[in-house]
Design a protein around this motif. Structure first.
Motif, PDB file in Angstrom:
ATOM      1  N   ASN A  78       0.850  -1.187   0.000  1.00 41.86           N
ATOM      2  CA  ASN A  78       0.000   0.000   0.000  1.00 41.86           C
ATOM      3  C   ASN A  78       0.886   1.237   0.000  1.00 41.86           C
ATOM      4  O   ASN A  78       2.108   1.131  -0.081  1.00 41.86           O
ATOM      5  CB  ASN A  78      -0.970  -0.011   1.186  1.00 41.86           C
ATOM      6  N   GLN A  79       0.281   2.387   0.129  1.00 42.84           N
ATOM      7  CA  GLN A  79       1.039   3.617  -0.053  1.00 42.84           C
ATOM      8  C   GLN A  79       2.202   3.746   0.921  1.00 42.84           C
ATOM      9  O   GLN A  79       3.285   4.170   0.558  1.00 42.84           O
ATOM     10  CB  GLN A  79       0.091   4.819   0.079  1.00 42.84           C
ATOM     11  N   ASP A  80       1.983   3.373   2.161  1.00 39.79           N
ATOM     12  CA  ASP A  80       3.014   3.585   3.175  1.00 39.79           C
ATOM     13  C   ASP A  80       3.802   2.337   3.537  1.00 39.79           C
ATOM     14  O   ASP A  80       4.557   2.339   4.495  1.00 39.79           O
ATOM     15  CB  ASP A  80       2.368   4.156   4.449  1.00 39.79           C
ATOM     16  N   PHE A  81       3.611   1.274   2.805  1.00 43.27           N
ATOM     17  CA  PHE A  81       4.313   0.016   3.085  1.00 43.27           C
ATOM     18  C   PHE A  81       4.089  -0.429   4.533  1.00 43.27           C
ATOM     19  O   PHE A  81       5.033  -0.744   5.247  1.00 43.27           O
ATOM     20  CB  PHE A  81       5.827   0.171   2.861  1.00 43.27           C
ATOM     21  N   PRO A 268      20.586   9.667  -3.859  1.00 47.04           N
ATOM     22  CA  PRO A 268      19.989   8.457  -3.274  1.00 47.04           C
ATOM     23  C   PRO A 268      20.322   7.226  -4.119  1.00 47.04           C
ATOM     24  O   PRO A 268      20.663   7.336  -5.290  1.00 47.04           O
ATOM     25  CB  PRO A 268      18.493   8.739  -3.304  1.00 47.04           C
ATOM     26  N   ARG A 269      20.221   6.097  -3.488  1.00 44.10           N
ATOM     27  CA  ARG A 269      20.488   4.833  -4.176  1.00 44.10           C
ATOM     28  C   ARG A 269      19.140   4.234  -4.579  1.00 44.10           C
ATOM     29  O   ARG A 269      18.229   4.132  -3.753  1.00 44.10           O
ATOM     30  CB  ARG A 269      21.188   3.890  -3.199  1.00 44.10           C
ATOM     31  N   ALA A 270      19.025   3.865  -5.838  1.00 49.49           N
ATOM     32  CA  ALA A 270      17.766   3.272  -6.295  1.00 49.49           C
ATOM     33  C   ALA A 270      17.635   1.866  -5.730  1.00 49.49           C
ATOM     34  O   ALA A 270      18.584   1.095  -5.727  1.00 49.49           O
ATOM     35  CB  ALA A 270      17.738   3.229  -7.815  1.00 49.49           C
ATOM     36  N   LEU A 271      16.456   1.544  -5.207  1.00 48.48           N
ATOM     37  CA  LEU A 271      16.257   0.241  -4.573  1.00 48.48           C
ATOM     38  C   LEU A 271      15.327  -0.655  -5.364  1.00 48.48           C
ATOM     39  O   LEU A 271      15.532  -1.854  -5.450  1.00 48.48           O
ATOM     40  CB  LEU A 271      15.673   0.425  -3.174  1.00 48.48           C
ATOM     41  N   GLY A 272      14.291  -0.057  -5.907  1.00 47.63           N
ATOM     42  CA  GLY A 272      13.330  -0.899  -6.608  1.00 47.63           C
ATOM     43  C   GLY A 272      12.210  -0.068  -7.177  1.00 47.63           C
ATOM     44  O   GLY A 272      12.092   1.128  -6.904  1.00 47.63           O
ATOM     45  N   ILE A 273      11.418  -0.720  -7.981  1.00 48.64           N
ATOM     46  CA  ILE A 273      10.322  -0.021  -8.640  1.00 48.64           C
ATOM     47  C   ILE A 273       9.030  -0.728  -8.335  1.00 48.64           C
ATOM     48  O   ILE A 273       8.985  -1.953  -8.297  1.00 48.64           O
ATOM     49  CB  ILE A 273      10.557   0.015 -10.167  1.00 48.64           C
ATOM     50  N   ARG A 274       8.014   0.036  -8.051  1.00 49.99           N
ATOM     51  CA  ARG A 274       6.690  -0.577  -7.963  1.00 49.99           C
ATOM     52  C   ARG A 274       5.735   0.370  -8.656  1.00 49.99           C
ATOM     53  O   ARG A 274       5.764   1.575  -8.413  1.00 49.99           O
ATOM     54  CB  ARG A 274       6.362  -0.854  -6.505  1.00 49.99           C
ATOM     55  N   LYS A 275       4.919  -0.172  -9.503  1.00 48.00           N
ATOM     56  CA  LYS A 275       4.011   0.624 -10.321  1.00 48.00           C
ATOM     57  C   LYS A 275       4.723   1.861 -10.872  1.00 48.00           C
ATOM     58  O   LYS A 275       5.750   1.754 -11.499  1.00 48.00           O
ATOM     59  CB  LYS A 275       2.747   0.995  -9.530  1.00 48.00           C
ATOM     60  N   ASP A 299       8.713  11.035   1.712  1.00 45.13           N
ATOM     61  CA  ASP A 299       9.431  10.277   2.725  1.00 45.13           C
ATOM     62  C   ASP A 299       8.527   9.179   3.259  1.00 45.13           C
ATOM     63  O   ASP A 299       7.412   9.442   3.672  1.00 45.13           O
ATOM     64  CB  ASP A 299       9.834  11.215   3.870  1.00 45.13           C
ATOM     65  N   LEU A 300       8.985   7.923   3.239  1.00 45.93           N
ATOM     66  CA  LEU A 300       8.133   6.825   3.702  1.00 45.93           C
ATOM     67  C   LEU A 300       8.250   6.601   5.208  1.00 45.93           C
ATOM     68  O   LEU A 300       7.567   5.776   5.781  1.00 45.93           O
ATOM     69  CB  LEU A 300       8.499   5.532   2.965  1.00 45.93           C
ATOM     70  N   ARG A 301       9.148   7.321   5.843  1.00 40.85           N
ATOM     71  CA  ARG A 301       9.372   7.183   7.291  1.00 40.85           C
ATOM     72  C   ARG A 301       9.758   5.758   7.680  1.00 40.85           C
ATOM     73  O   ARG A 301       9.370   5.235   8.705  1.00 40.85           O
ATOM     74  CB  ARG A 301       8.151   7.640   8.100  1.00 40.85           C
ATOM     75  N   ILE A 302      10.473   5.118   6.778  1.00 47.19           N
ATOM     76  CA  ILE A 302      11.031   3.796   7.097  1.00 47.19           C
ATOM     77  C   ILE A 302      12.534   3.976   7.058  1.00 47.19           C
ATOM     78  O   ILE A 302      13.075   4.557   6.129  1.00 47.19           O
ATOM     79  CB  ILE A 302      10.623   2.730   6.057  1.00 47.19           C
ATOM     80  N   TRP A 303      13.183   3.483   8.082  1.00 42.66           N
ATOM     81  CA  TRP A 303      14.631   3.613   8.130  1.00 42.66           C
ATOM     82  C   TRP A 303      15.265   2.237   8.059  1.00 42.66           C
ATOM     83  O   TRP A 303      14.793   1.292   8.647  1.00 42.66           O
ATOM     84  CB  TRP A 303      15.067   4.310   9.416  1.00 42.66           C
TER      85      TRP A 303
END
Lengths: 500, 184
Positions: A78-81, A268-275, A299-303
């Motif tokens: 979802n939007q915020d994982f 930033p380092r690219a990690l992955g793509i979704r949609k 910002d997803l607020r995930i560290w």
């Protein structure tokens, strides 16, 4: 089965149960146990899960703390994982974090890397807490081709490796070794190389499994221009993302661009793509998402660092597996005999190795190489020699035994080594030692036969000792050769040992 | 342990012996006569009966048949509940409303006992009513998913043929799966 319902109807109910309940149902009765553990049921369950309309697509997220703790969790798409569940991580990092090779149907494939060499692979199904530890047969550098995937025809999970031994004075050009591990068979198989491998990779485990095929990023070995990261050092950052819109159609590659302000935080380092979204890791491990349509970064607020995203579906694969180390069957080996049996039979020796990670290879001319992975308290009983006394704790040890002469030679390497085979009658030992950490003083090798390797350009002292303990002789060594950026080969002339 | 008798108003609408029903519904749609394994006669509206794929194909083979359709694998008690479900379902055919349909389905299973659900499953399977089978399987799964092994055994009438040692070993192997199970 059931007094009330026939098996085919029971199965339909079982398909609707969560994994945890299904595992509990294996203890209902013998019939239920064998039904749920049957490969047919596990495979059907997987098909149902994948094709189900309310099938939740989940992301695997790995967060690493500074204290070398790895936390794995499943996140909702979802939007915020948002977090779906935390996973119990049963492995201990030795020197660095595990590398995630890939994930398929809820199975995760990890690689344990020590000093740039892969020492083991792990297939892990976190939802049913099952894993298998797989020792590679070929010592492989970090930058080799590794791919993990699911073979739907054989209903099997496989790991493929292509280890490209770089050009060497000792080896012919293009010397790739390919091996394939099958979970069903529980063993490695060599794949004969029919054509020379014209590609290298400079990526760490960058494979993608799609449509039943493993894909890698590769460079043409004969062209030295690889893929370069293009970065702008101005105030904004641009990512160029290439998408193959139609699978397999080269003409369909389309470029998408994401541009945003860097705000002095570096690139930033690219990690992955979704949609329509690019996930990136900012400098201090914060994860941000860039919308390819609106060009907005959020910002997803995930560290966490590093971060991996993989889609996962709950699966029962490996339900029949007992946790632990996979059986090691070496094509060169005399068989998967436990080490102490092997030695007792041949030499009247009893060797007690608490470590399970042993492997023996037939090197020809009567020589057997026995690898002991990090012997903590190993003893050669008859000889009253403690391996740990002779060598520091935590190092891999290769013991060479000549079955014709009973000659025993110890070889130590930091921190991982493998006897990889023989070349023109000589024993090759690949050493995983890190070049920068070996000083000249530690070079305790004598170079009897250096002249026999005419082109040997560089000799670097590897912390290694060979001693002929069974005859009480002093350490004698033939010679070794070094390869930079790939294997470090340690070549022992079987003839020169026999002369001692 | 509810049966059709415990639900008189609802079942009366659907199932009545053929003699009574004839006068009441003379003006309404065509009726199909069905006979259960325990020799009960049910007259149901054609639109409802066509929800049963098995019955539908019977009439596809013999379109003009006016015979009573025998249902040798279907006892009356679960059958009346199946009819109740299908009557609700056809309302959504004309007027698709997924939320309302879900609500109605969960209402339907909520008032059923474990035995009702388990008895309806083979009937729904025999009559090939896919939606109902889905609803029932999900309802059973929901009822057992957090329950203990002992509860699930009695739910399905399973004999435990493990020795206590074997069972202890299995529990030990997957100890995590036995945590946080609902009280029986």
């Amino acid at each position: 089965m059931s007094d009330f319902l026939p098996e085919d109807l029971i199965q339909e109910i079982l398909f609707k149960l969560p994994i945890k309940s299904l595992v509990r149902c294996t203890s209902l009765s013998r019939t239920w146990n064998s039904l749920i553990k049957s490969p047919a049921f596990i495979s059907k369950h997987l098909q149902r899960t994948i094709s189900s309309t309310d099938h939740q697509s989940l992301f695997l997220l790995r967060l690493c703390s500074k204290e070398r703790e790895e936390q794995y969790s499943l996140r909702l798409d979802n939007q915020d994982f948002n977090e779906h569940m935390q996973l119990h991580f049963p492995f201990e990092s030795f020197e660095s974090y595990f590398h995630v090779i890939g994930s398929c149907n809820g199975l995760i494939c990890l690689a344990k890397v020590i000093r740039r060499f892969t020492v083991s692979f792990i297939f892990w199904n976190p939802l049913i807490q099952k894993y298998v530890n797989i020792e590679p047969r070929i010592l492989g550098h970090l930058y080799s081709f590794v791919g993990f995937g699911y073979d739907s025809r054989a209903n099997d999970y496989k790991l493929i490796r292509m280890v490209n031994f770089q050009k060497s004075k000792f080896l012919s050009e293009n010397f790739p070794k390919m091996e394939l591990y099958s979970l069903n068979e529980g063993s490695w198989r060599s794949i004969p190389q029919t054509a020379p491998l014209r590609y290298d990779t400079d990526q760490h485990f960058s494979s993608a499994f799609l449509n039943g095929v493993v894909h890698w990023i590769a460079n043409r070995a004969d062209q030295h221009e690889g893929i370069h990261n293009v970065a702008s050092f101005l105030s904004s950052v641009q990512f160029h993302i290439w998408v193959m819109k139609e699978y397999g159609v080269v003409e369909s590659w389309t470029q998408l661009v994401l541009t945003f302000g860097a705000q002095g935080e570096g690139i930033p380092r690219a990690l992955g793509i979704r949609k329509e979204e690019l996930l990136m890791e900012k400098k201090r491990g914060w994860i941000v998402s860039g919308d390819l349509e609106s060009q907005q970064v959020r910002d997803l607020r995930i560290w966490g660092e590093p971060f991996h995203t993989f889609t996962a579906s709950p699966s029962l694969s490996m339900l029949r597996t007992s946790n632990g180390v996979s059986r090691i069957i070496n094509t060169m080996s005399t068989g998967p005999l436990p080490l102490f049996v092997f030695l007792r039979r041949l030499m009247g020796l009893v060797v007690v190795f608490p470590s399970q990670l042993t492997q023996n290879s037939d090197l020809g001319k009567g020589w057997q190489a026995i690898l002991v992975h990090r012997p903590l308290a190993a003893w050669l009983v008859r000889l009253s020699v403690s391996v740990t006394e002779a060598f520091p704790e935590g190092c891999d040890t290769v013991i060479l035994v000549n079955l014709d002469t009973y000659m025993t030679v110890f070889v130590l390497s930091m921190p991982c080594c493998r006897a990889t085979g023989n070349l023109a009658g000589d024993i090759i030992i690949g050493l995983g030692a890190h070049l920068s950490e070996i000083s000249e003083e530690e070079n305790i090798l004598t170079m009897d036969s250096v002249e026999r390797v005419p082109d040997l350009e560089r000799l670097i002292g590897i912390e290694a000792a060979i001693s002929n303990r069974s005859r009480g002789g002093k350490a004698r060594v033939s010679e070794f050769g070094i390869q930079i950026e790939a294997h470090q080969f340690f070549i022992i002339r079987a003839e020169s040992i026999a002369r001692e | 342990m509810s049966s059709s008798a415990e639900n008189p108003t609802l079942t009366a609408e659907i199932t009545k012996p053929s003699t009574e029903i004839a006068t009441e519904t003379a003006q309404s749609a065509k009726k199909i006569t069905l006979k259960t394994s325990d020799d009960q006669i049910f007259e149901v509206e054609e639109s409802v009966a066509m929800e049963f794929a098995t019955v539908k194909s019977f009439f596809e083979d013999a379109p003009s048949s006016t015979d009573t359709v025998p249902l040798p694998n279907v006892p009356a008690k679960p059958f009346s509940q199946v009819i109740e479900f299908c009557k609700e379902q056809i309302k959504f055919k004309a007027n698709p409303d997924e939320t309302e349909k879900k609500r109605s389905n969960s209402e339907f299973v909520k008032e059923k006992t474990n035995e009702d659900l388990v008895e309806m499953i083979p009937v729904a399977n025999y009559l090939e009513i896919k939606d109902l089978l889905d609803v029932l399987n999900q309802a059973v799964a929901d009822r057992i998913q957090n329950r203990s092994v002992e509860y699930v055994r009695s739910f399905f009438g399973i004999d435990n043929d493990f020795t206590s040692e074997e069972e202890a070993l299995l529990r030990e192997e997957h100890a995590w799966a036995f945590e946080d199970v609902d009280e029986d």
